[in-house]
Design a protein around this motif. Sequence first.
Motif, mmCIF file in Angstrom:
data_model
loop_
_atom_site.group_PDB
_atom_site.id
_atom_site.type_symbol
_atom_site.label_atom_id
_atom_site.label_comp_id
_atom_site.label_asym_id
_atom_site.label_seq_id
_atom_site.Cartn_x
_atom_site.Cartn_y
_atom_site.Cartn_z
ATOM 1 N N ASN A 232 0.828 -1.207 0.000
ATOM 2 C CA ASN A 232 0.000 0.000 0.000
ATOM 3 C C ASN A 232 0.862 1.258 0.000
ATOM 4 O O ASN A 232 0.529 2.251 -0.650
ATOM 5 N N ALA A 233 1.993 1.192 0.709
ATOM 6 C CA ALA A 233 2.906 2.338 0.728
ATOM 7 C C ALA A 233 3.473 2.604 -0.657
ATOM 8 O O ALA A 233 3.741 3.753 -1.029
ATOM 9 N N GLU A 234 3.625 1.533 -1.433
ATOM 10 C CA GLU A 234 4.147 1.678 -2.789
ATOM 11 C C GLU A 234 3.194 2.471 -3.666
ATOM 12 O O GLU A 234 3.623 3.237 -4.540
ATOM 13 N N THR A 235 1.890 2.307 -3.439
ATOM 14 C CA THR A 235 0.897 2.976 -4.291
ATOM 15 C C THR A 235 0.374 4.277 -3.674
ATOM 16 O O THR A 235 0.187 5.270 -4.374
ATOM 17 N N ASP A 236 0.121 4.287 -2.358
ATOM 18 C CA ASP A 236 -0.488 5.445 -1.698
ATOM 19 C C ASP A 236 0.506 6.338 -0.967
ATOM 20 O O ASP A 236 0.129 7.401 -0.471
ATOM 21 N N GLY A 237 1.768 5.880 -0.857
ATOM 22 C CA GLY A 237 2.770 6.687 -0.179
ATOM 23 C C GLY A 237 2.892 6.338 1.296
ATOM 24 O O GLY A 237 2.014 5.722 1.904
ATOM 25 N N TRP A 238 4.001 6.765 1.886
ATOM 26 C CA TRP A 238 4.287 6.456 3.290
ATOM 27 C C TRP A 238 3.476 7.302 4.255
ATOM 28 O O TRP A 238 3.422 7.006 5.449
ATOM 29 N N ASP A 239 2.859 8.373 3.768
ATOM 30 C CA ASP A 239 2.035 9.197 4.653
ATOM 31 C C ASP A 239 0.589 8.706 4.714
ATOM 32 O O ASP A 239 -0.248 9.298 5.388
ATOM 33 N N SER A 240 0.303 7.581 4.041
ATOM 34 C CA SER A 240 -1.056 7.036 4.062
ATOM 35 C C SER A 240 -1.352 6.406 5.424
ATOM 36 O O SER A 240 -0.590 5.561 5.905
ATOM 37 N N PRO A 241 -2.468 6.801 6.085
ATOM 38 C CA PRO A 241 -2.839 6.186 7.374
ATOM 39 C C PRO A 241 -3.029 4.672 7.263
ATOM 40 O O PRO A 241 -2.724 3.933 8.198
ATOM 41 N N LEU A 242 -3.520 4.215 6.103
ATOM 42 C CA LEU A 242 -3.715 2.783 5.915
ATOM 43 C C LEU A 242 -2.386 2.035 5.944
ATOM 44 O O LEU A 242 -2.273 0.961 6.560
ATOM 45 N N SER A 243 -1.370 2.615 5.295
ATOM 46 C CA SER A 243 -0.049 1.975 5.282
ATOM 47 C C SER A 243 0.499 1.831 6.695
ATOM 48 O O SER A 243 0.920 0.742 7.120
ATOM 49 N N TRP A 244 0.514 2.938 7.440
ATOM 50 C CA TRP A 244 1.050 2.901 8.801
ATOM 51 C C TRP A 244 0.187 2.049 9.719
ATOM 52 O O TRP A 244 0.708 1.353 10.606
ATOM 53 N N GLY A 245 -1.130 2.100 9.527
ATOM 54 C CA GLY A 245 -2.017 1.282 10.349
ATOM 55 C C GLY A 245 -1.753 -0.202 10.149
ATOM 56 O O GLY A 245 -1.720 -0.984 11.118
ATOM 57 N N MET A 246 -1.566 -0.596 8.877
ATOM 58 C CA MET A 246 -1.264 -2.000 8.580
ATOM 59 C C MET A 246 0.063 -2.422 9.207
ATOM 60 O O MET A 246 0.173 -3.495 9.816
ATOM 61 N N LEU A 247 1.088 -1.598 9.065
ATOM 62 C CA LEU A 247 2.409 -1.944 9.600
ATOM 63 C C LEU A 247 2.395 -1.992 11.122
ATOM 64 O O LEU A 247 3.020 -2.877 11.734
ATOM 65 N N ALA A 248 1.671 -1.058 11.749
ATOM 66 C CA ALA A 248 1.556 -1.073 13.208
ATOM 67 C C ALA A 248 0.812 -2.318 13.687
ATOM 68 O O ALA A 248 1.213 -2.978 14.658
ATOM 69 N N GLY A 249 -0.275 -2.657 12.981
ATOM 70 C CA GLY A 249 -1.020 -3.862 13.323
ATOM 71 C C GLY A 249 -0.169 -5.112 13.174
ATOM 72 O O GLY A 249 -0.257 -6.042 13.991
ATOM 73 N N SER A 250 0.683 -5.140 12.144
ATOM 74 C CA SER A 250 1.588 -6.267 11.950
ATOM 75 C C SER A 250 2.551 -6.405 13.127
ATOM 76 O O SER A 250 2.800 -7.512 13.624
ATOM 77 N N GLY A 251 3.091 -5.270 13.588
ATOM 78 C CA GLY A 251 4.005 -5.296 14.728
ATOM 79 C C GLY A 251 3.343 -5.832 15.983
ATOM 80 O O GLY A 251 3.928 -6.638 16.727
ATOM 81 N N VAL A 252 2.107 -5.411 16.222
ATOM 82 C CA VAL A 252 1.367 -5.882 17.409
ATOM 83 C C VAL A 252 1.151 -7.393 17.336
ATOM 84 O O VAL A 252 1.370 -8.123 18.323
ATOM 85 N N LEU A 253 0.723 -7.886 16.177
ATOM 86 C CA LEU A 253 0.462 -9.314 16.036
ATOM 87 C C LEU A 253 1.749 -10.138 16.150
ATOM 88 O O LEU A 253 1.732 -11.261 16.675
#
Length: 505
Positions: A232-253
Amino acid sequence: MPQTSSSTSAVHAAAAPSSRRWWTLATVGLAQLMVVLDATVVNIALPAAQADLGFSNGDRQWVVTAYALAFGSLLLLGGRLSDLIGRKRTFIIGLIGFAIASALGGAAPTFGILVAARALQGVFAAMLAPTALAMLTTTFTIPRERARAFGVFGAIAGAGGAIGLLLGGFLTEYFDWRWNLYINVFIALVAIIGAILFVGHVTRTGPRPTLDIPGTLAVSGALFLLVYGFSNAETDGWDSPLSWGMLAGSGVLLVVFVLWQRRTRHPLLPLPIVLDRNRGASYISVLIAGAGMFGVFLFVTYYLQVSLGYSAMQTGLSFLPMIVMLVLAAQLSTNIFLPRFGPKIIVPIGMMFGVIAMILLTRLGHDSGYVSDILPALMVMGLAMGSIMPGAMQTATLGVDPQFAGVASAMVNTSQQVGGSIGTALLNTLAATALTAYVTANGPESAEVLAEAAIHSYTVAYWWGAGFFAAGLVIAALLYRRRGDGISLAHGRPGATASEPVIAH
């Protein structure tokens, strides 16, 4: 005495290598090639598929991402399934499923069915890849033959992406984009026949293992969110809330997964397997090599086709010398250098070659020649991958108890897949940012400025790739044990060393 003699004979019979083992290598190598090349073979076919099915530029990334998401997130589950239900059975199921999914994708009348077929390919690839490596681990137990087998297998793992570009260019140019998917049906059929004829069935001893369902859900979710976040970061950029939300969720899991593995009686991935220094260094090395490798394929392909005007077939053929050098380096490193010097020397040397290759690529421009400029960089990259992949893969699976060989092998494939996803997304984002900055600084926008900006963006990506390999050099040199120090055998046979692989039983 007769009992002792009988026991000794049984041990020798178990340890004796099967006369069919080299056919087993050919079979699992074919399956591994199919899985790895499918990550790139569709790339060159995308423009033709887009024109045929009429999907948008924004949607086309899902043809690649759907495969990566399913493959990356289910690898550990696929590896554990091979431990639970048997490797031969899992392998054949994976081949049949992959062939069906490929046929569905090749015949896809709509974009939605094509994406669904690619996701289904990823599901069965997640069963195939770790099972193939686990079968190799438990089939080749004599050090010299193990080195030779892993040299071949590592070369396939490293060169598969480039072979995909070569095959994709040929099929797209001379046949039809759909044959990039149909071809897997024929490869899978040959591998199925090979599995039936040459892969032996291992009888289970001891109690039947239990599948760690909470651990499976946690790690599969974490890997899915990780790959999706970077995509998602590749298409929407690193400032996308979805990108950071996904990566943060991955870290938690991932944290939840580790905590659960420490307390459950039947862990999906026993932590000592990963925490061993040699295995940890191997997984990190494969991840970094995967990031660098997929980055090279992406930007060199764009450079050759867009900047220099190469056709799809010419682009594929351009990678052929790299494949030859990779195969040669893989055989030399595993058969001669790795047994003599160990991974602490060989893998960092491969990382050093990676740094040199990336720096050579930064010199490319609009007037660069193939023989004088492009070829040397690709050949050095072949040396890098041929030195890193076989040694790291062999060390990552060395000494693991056969009942955990599947999941330990899955970690190798997970590292390569996640590395490729991270590398592609990160380098592509950095290149896009560099391109925008160049156009802004050298405007007004024109065809000439855009062409120069593209070259500049590739150069930035190559410098970052050089940084990846430099970090890998330092990590590998520090983490790998000296040759002869042995390997921690959590869940393996006590007393075995790095020079004494575990015998399959």
